[in-house]
Enzyme design. Structure first.
Site, short mmCIF file in Angstrom:
data_model
loop_
_atom_site.label_atom_id
_atom_site.label_comp_id
_atom_site.label_asym_id
_atom_site.label_seq_id
_atom_site.Cartn_x
_atom_site.Cartn_y
_atom_site.Cartn_z
N HIS A 480 -17.07 -4.40 34.29
CA HIS A 480 -15.74 -4.59 33.71
C HIS A 480 -15.20 -5.98 34.06
O HIS A 480 -14.74 -6.72 33.18
CB HIS A 480 -14.82 -3.49 34.26
CG HIS A 480 -13.37 -3.63 33.93
ND1 HIS A 480 -12.76 -2.87 32.95
CD2 HIS A 480 -12.40 -4.44 34.43
CE1 HIS A 480 -11.48 -3.21 32.88
NE2 HIS A 480 -11.25 -4.17 33.77
N GLU A 481 -15.27 -6.35 35.33
CA GLU A 481 -14.73 -7.65 35.74
C GLU A 481 -15.52 -8.80 35.10
O GLU A 481 -14.93 -9.78 34.65
CB GLU A 481 -14.70 -7.80 37.26
CG GLU A 481 -13.85 -6.77 38.00
CD GLU A 481 -12.42 -6.64 37.48
OE1 GLU A 481 -11.92 -7.59 36.86
OE2 GLU A 481 -11.82 -5.57 37.68
N HIS A 484 -14.49 -9.37 31.61
CA HIS A 484 -13.20 -10.06 31.46
C HIS A 484 -13.40 -11.56 31.18
O HIS A 484 -12.56 -12.19 30.55
CB HIS A 484 -12.34 -9.90 32.72
CG HIS A 484 -11.44 -8.71 32.67
ND1 HIS A 484 -10.71 -8.37 31.56
CD2 HIS A 484 -11.13 -7.78 33.62
CE1 HIS A 484 -9.99 -7.28 31.81
NE2 HIS A 484 -10.23 -6.89 33.06
N GLU A 541 -8.37 -5.23 28.70
CA GLU A 541 -8.88 -4.20 29.60
C GLU A 541 -9.84 -3.25 28.87
O GLU A 541 -10.87 -2.86 29.41
CB GLU A 541 -7.73 -3.41 30.22
CG GLU A 541 -6.82 -4.25 31.11
CD GLU A 541 -7.56 -4.87 32.29
OE1 GLU A 541 -8.58 -4.30 32.72
OE2 GLU A 541 -7.13 -5.94 32.75
N ASP A 545 -13.76 -2.56 29.60
CA ASP A 545 -14.39 -1.24 29.80
C ASP A 545 -15.57 -1.07 28.84
O ASP A 545 -16.64 -0.59 29.21
CB ASP A 545 -13.37 -0.11 29.53
CG ASP A 545 -12.44 0.10 30.73
OD1 ASP A 545 -12.79 -0.33 31.84
OD2 ASP A 545 -11.37 0.71 30.53
#
Ligand SMILES: [Zn+2]
Length: 641
Positions: A480-481, A484, A541, A545
């Protein structure tokens, strides 16, 4: 913990989390309860034992032990806090009352900001968006008491009601300071008028996610010309940075509106506004009557929390808030250690390899852009567990019998630490939050990810669990990070963290087609029957995901090296992976916090993080043998990365 009465293909979240939800009601001192909070609770109990140990007045304590111990001790000393009352703030109130003209505001803003009181606007440091190796200063919108501009501007019934309740709260705080009720009422009106005016000039939260809308570098002269009623030269000279001749004025419209508000509002109204922000900012460190009133509005009314958390929890949070890396040293000794760093790093490397593989095989991206994306991925650096070098608190004075003073000095220390960065090269070893934090983040301007020790624990990361659960938990978190760096916001920054368009028109068009799919998908979900999710606010976000779970899944498959593990508890590794992901997002929320978060939180509620993500994945469909028309199989599946 599975709810086997639910078909995972119909509602995976209910299947994975339904039983947990039924067995885990929201504790009375919280607005919500989630697996995240279990970690927080465990961490707080541990920190409490550390702080209690060092709160004994022992000359053998090290300087760090003295600071964290005495900070906690003073915070726990309710008798001393009651006795001190608001005496210590009186000097500030007197100073505000004595302001002779609006020309004195700049000097006063310096004093308030240095004490952590964010009246008027906010000011701090940040990397220059166009040359991110260099840290500059930034003036940003702020100066309001409610959590967002929309609270002042929306006309629906709930918003109107909340404003009434806010007015009652502000009035009550003035009365607690001893102001007669008529005076308190007129002061409250002044506060509301000023804050509403500032809110009108503020940028909405969705737009704040667009870097080009919050980057307006200008000379200090230009700022002073735009906002001549405020003494910017005085402010910038005295606030405590090295000399600056330019800065980022993040939201110029806000400062134009600030100018208009300064002109149109009387000196006395501004004094009432400042008096309010002084008491509001310090409420948590004041006697019980202030603490309770502050809780009534900001926690109970706004978020639905039933009871004030016990004193020790509030004091643990306050100590961590002001001395995060001092507490963190002791916390890390007790929980993490170098071997934890090692294991996590291995996982991060596995996820980076999977993302690289993913980028190389994307059908919609041109080869040139792939090369650039891979370069950006390669440039991402990691901060894992805790900082290599701990922050030096030696200049911060902590006194055993002065809770409010400790809190104010703690604010001043943090403020100065931030201001010290201005004019210097970016220091990536300086952590954004303490290692006890149960969170993780990607910073586009630094092109790095941060995974503090606080989150590297079960259910995210469990030494005892099989790889499938861990890849679904912390693996998806790492994925997830990393994603980003390539979401609708992150993709605008290059490998060096500079805001710089590295995309071709064609690739950008393909990218936007895919993010639009996700935006529309989540805009169709409801946080409450009368509250829709904001598809644009939550886009980054949800994209993270969408990509994060996919690359964590790829990394897990890579780890098998062709050998499928035997099922555990009748569940295949693939099924356990998705359960590991869902587990992390099991949560219960009050109606109030759901409404509140729908306004301000770029994250979707747990249910949609889970169902929204898995329903886009053929890998999920296959793992649970879902039929084509099942609810967890979206006909037009969205995929960006
Ligand atoms: Zn995120």
């Amino acid at each position: 913990m599975l709810d086997k009465s639910v078909d995972p293909c119909t509602d995976f979240y209910a299947y994975a989390c339904g039983k947990w939800q039924a067995q885990n009601p929201i504790p009375s001192d919280r607005p919500s309860w989630a697996r995240f909070n279990e970690l927080q609770d465990r961490g707080e109990v541990l920190v409490r034992s550390i702080l209690e140990k060092y709160s004994v007045d022992d000359p053998k304590r090290s300087p760090v032990e003295q600071k964290i111990g005495d900070y906690y001790f003073s915070c726990m000393d309710e008798a001393a806090i009651e006795k001190a009352g608001t005496k210590q703030l009186q000097a500030v109130f007197d100073r505000v009352a004595a302001l002779k003209s609006k020309e004195d505001f700049a000097k006063e803003a310096v004093r308030l900001h240095r004490d952590g009181i964010t009246a008027f606007f906010e000011y701090g440091s940040e990397p220059d968006f166009k040359d991110a190796r260099q840290v500059i200063s930034a003036a940003e919108q702020g100066g309001i008491g409610l959590p967002d501009r929309d609270y002042y501007l929306k006309d629906d019934e709930k918003s109107v009601e909340l404003r009434k309740q806010y007015l009652a709260h502000v009035q009550k705080m003035f009365e607690l300071l001893g102001d007669p009720s008529e005076k308190a009422a007129s002061e409250t009106k002044a506060v509301m008028d000023i804050e509403t005016s500032l809110a009108k000039g503020s940028l909405d939260r969705t737009s704040q996610r667009e870097p080009e809308k919050i980057y307006h570098k200008m000379s200090t002269k230009e700022l002073a010309a735009m906002n001549p009623s405020f003494g910017w030269q005085v402010y910038l000279t005295e606030i405590g940075t090295s000399p600056v001749d330019s800065l980022n004025v993040a939201e110029p419209d806000f400062f134009k509106q600030f100018e208009a508000t300064l002109k149109s509002t009387s000196l006395d109204d501004w004094k009432a506004y400042l008096r309010w922000h002084v008491v509001h900012s310090n409420a948590a460190a004041l006697p019980e009557a202030f603490v309770n009133e502050n809780f009534e509005f900001f926690s109970k009314t706004l978020q639905g929390t039933k009871e004030l958390p016990p004193r020790w929890k509030r004091c643990v949070r306050a100590t961590v808030g002001d001395l995060g890396e001092a507490v963190g040293q002791k916390y890390v000794e007790a929980t993490f250690g170098p071997e934890g760093k090692e294991r996590t790093l291995k996982m991060v490397n596995a996820l980076e390899a999977a993302l690289s593989q993913d980028i190389q095989t994307l059908p919609w991206m041109g080869d040139d852009i792939k090369k650039q994306a891979l370069e950006k991925l390669k440039a991402i650096t990691n901060r894992i567990g805790y900082p290599d070098k701990w922050r030096d608190y030696s200049s911060l004075k902590v006194v055993r019998d002065d809770a409010l003073g400790n809190s104010i000095r703690g604010n001043t220390f943090k403020e100065q630490h931030d201001l010290n960065r201005v004019g210097k090269p970016l220091d990536k070893s300086d952590w954004p939050y303490p290692p006890t934090t149960v969170n993780a983040s990607y910073n586009p301007l630094q092109n790095n990810v941060t995974f503090p020790a606080g989150i590297l624990q079960p259910p995210f990361f469990d030494n005892q669990a099989d790889d499938a659960l861990n890849f679904g938990g912390i693996g998806a978190g790492i994925g997830h990070e990393l994603t980003h760096g390539f979401d609708d916001e992150g993709a605008k920054f290059d490998p060096n963290g500079n805001l710089h368009d590295w995309w071709t028109a064609k690739d950008k068009e393909e990218f936007e087609k895919r993010t639009t799919c996700i935006r529309d998908q989540y805009a169709g979900y409801n946080a409450l029957p009368d509250v829709k999710l904001n598809g644009k606010l939550t886009l980054g976000e949800n994209t993270a995901d969408n990509g994060g779970v996919r690359i964590a899944y790829m990394a897990l498959m890579n780890s098998f090296a062709g050998k499928e593990p035997t099922p555990i508890d009748g569940l295949t590794a693939e099924q356990r992976f998705f359960l590991g992901f869902a587990n992390v997002w099991c949560q219960n929320r009050t109606e109030q916090i759901s409404r509140y978060l729908a306004n301000i939180d770029p994250h979707s509620p747990g249910k949609f993080r889970v169902n929204g993500t898995v329903s886009n994945m053929p890998e999920f469909r296959e793992a649970f043998h879902c039929k084509a028309d099942a609810a967890m199989v979206r006909e037009n599946a969205c995929r960006v990365w």
